[in-house]
Design an enzyme around this catalytic site. Structure first.
Site, short mmCIF file in Angstrom:
data_model
loop_
_atom_site.label_atom_id
_atom_site.label_comp_id
_atom_site.label_asym_id
_atom_site.label_seq_id
_atom_site.Cartn_x
_atom_site.Cartn_y
_atom_site.Cartn_z
N GLU A 74 0.83 -1.20 0.00
CA GLU A 74 0.00 0.00 0.00
C GLU A 74 0.87 1.26 0.00
O GLU A 74 0.63 2.21 0.76
CB GLU A 74 -0.95 -0.02 1.20
CG GLU A 74 -1.96 -1.15 1.14
CD GLU A 74 -2.94 -1.16 2.30
OE1 GLU A 74 -2.53 -0.74 3.41
OE2 GLU A 74 -4.09 -1.57 2.11
N GLU A 114 -6.74 -7.85 -0.57
CA GLU A 114 -7.22 -7.87 0.81
C GLU A 114 -8.69 -7.47 0.78
O GLU A 114 -9.00 -6.32 0.49
CB GLU A 114 -6.45 -6.88 1.70
CG GLU A 114 -4.97 -7.13 1.83
CD GLU A 114 -4.30 -6.04 2.68
OE1 GLU A 114 -5.02 -5.28 3.37
OE2 GLU A 114 -3.06 -5.94 2.63
#
Length: 285
Positions: free
Chosen positions: A179, A267
């Site tokens: 991320e 995710e």
């Protein structure tokens, strides 16, 4: 005698053919395993959170749920708690965990870091990095930090290499960083862009060209524009939830090369986190 020689030639040819056919790649927006389309159904087991004695049990439970792959983080501070002391033994035996996944018939998506997040102390960075002298700047191309990453991955990636799918193992994809678009900005900061490219170059140096590299960012173009590399350098993946995957997949197709963007959620969040002191907690008993 001639028959015996022909038999061994045939045996050798068969063995070589099997080795050549063992492959994982992306084409036509589809994962291809040994020439056959594959839908990855992955679940998370973080070996750093589970004692080794329970690995087999947990993997069997995951497999029994109908999943065919495991994704796990490699936490830097789990293996180099003290600077220069690298530990891959006992509960920290990454090689044994990956082998346990393969023994259970599960593919592996390995999240290398060096920053992992994963709701883990300091995102996986060793605590000693804070007091390192001279001071380093994390998660960008700064020479002090890069030298630490280079040394860490010079220990980690050789552990991973025998377990690549192309080498007879179960690791089909590796993730670099995590991320990054929530922290840096490759679109505006040259050192951030250089950093991400350096991580990819390290993977290629140690693991070769057969392994699929991917990045994870928030499931929209804003996050991806800051955190990933356009085109076929990496496979850009988004994460999100709980919601439809449509916007994530549309964003992914803007950052992956044509035909190299199978829809995937790295995710999927079934809910969201709360913080200490969150007012919403006052209504719980």
């Amino acid at each position: 005698m001639t028959c015996i020689i022909l038999f061994f030639i045939l045996l050798l040819w068969t063995h070589q053919s099997c080795a050549v056919d063992r492959s994982f790649h992306i084409e036509n927006n589809t994962f291809i395993l040994n020439g056959t389309p594959l839908r990855l159904r992955s679940g998370s087991i973080h070996y750093s959170r589970v004692p080794k004695v329970y690995w087999k049990d947990r993997l069997k439970r995951l497999h029994a749920m109908g999943l065919n792959a495991v994704q796990t983080y490699v936490m830097w501070n789990y293996h180099e708690t003290n600077k220069g002391e690298f530990d891959f033994q006992d509960d920290k035996d990454l090689s044994a965990f990956i082998q346990a996944c393969q023994d259970e018939g599960l593919l592996v998506l390995l999240r290398l870091g060096p920053y992992s997040c994963g709701e883990w102390e300091f995102g996986g960075f060793p605590a000693w990095v804070i007091d390192h002298q001279p001071q380093v700047t994390l998660r960008t191309y700064e020479t002090g930090y890069i030298s630490l990453v280079d040394k860490w991955w010079s220990k980690l990636l050789p552990v991973v290499k025998p377990h690549l799918y192309s080498n007879g193992g179960s690791v089909v994809m590796v993730q670099v960083e995590n991320e990054f678009g929530s922290f840096g900005d490759v679109s505006k900061n040259d050192n951030d862009l250089k950093y991400m490219k350096h991580l990819v170059q390290l993977v290629r140096q140690y693991l070769g060209n057969a392994i699929q590299i991917y990045t994870t960012d928030g499931g929209n173009t804003d996050y991806m524009s800051r955190g990933t590399l356009n085109g076929s350098i990496v496979y850009t993946v988004g994460d999100h939830g709980p919601s439809s995957d449509v916007s994530n997949c549309q964003a992914m197709r803007e950052y992956n090369a044509p035909g190299l963007s199978p829809c995937m959620d790295s995710e999927y969040y079934t809910g969201w986190l709360t913080h200490w002191g969150d007012p919403s907690l006052a209504n719980t008993s």
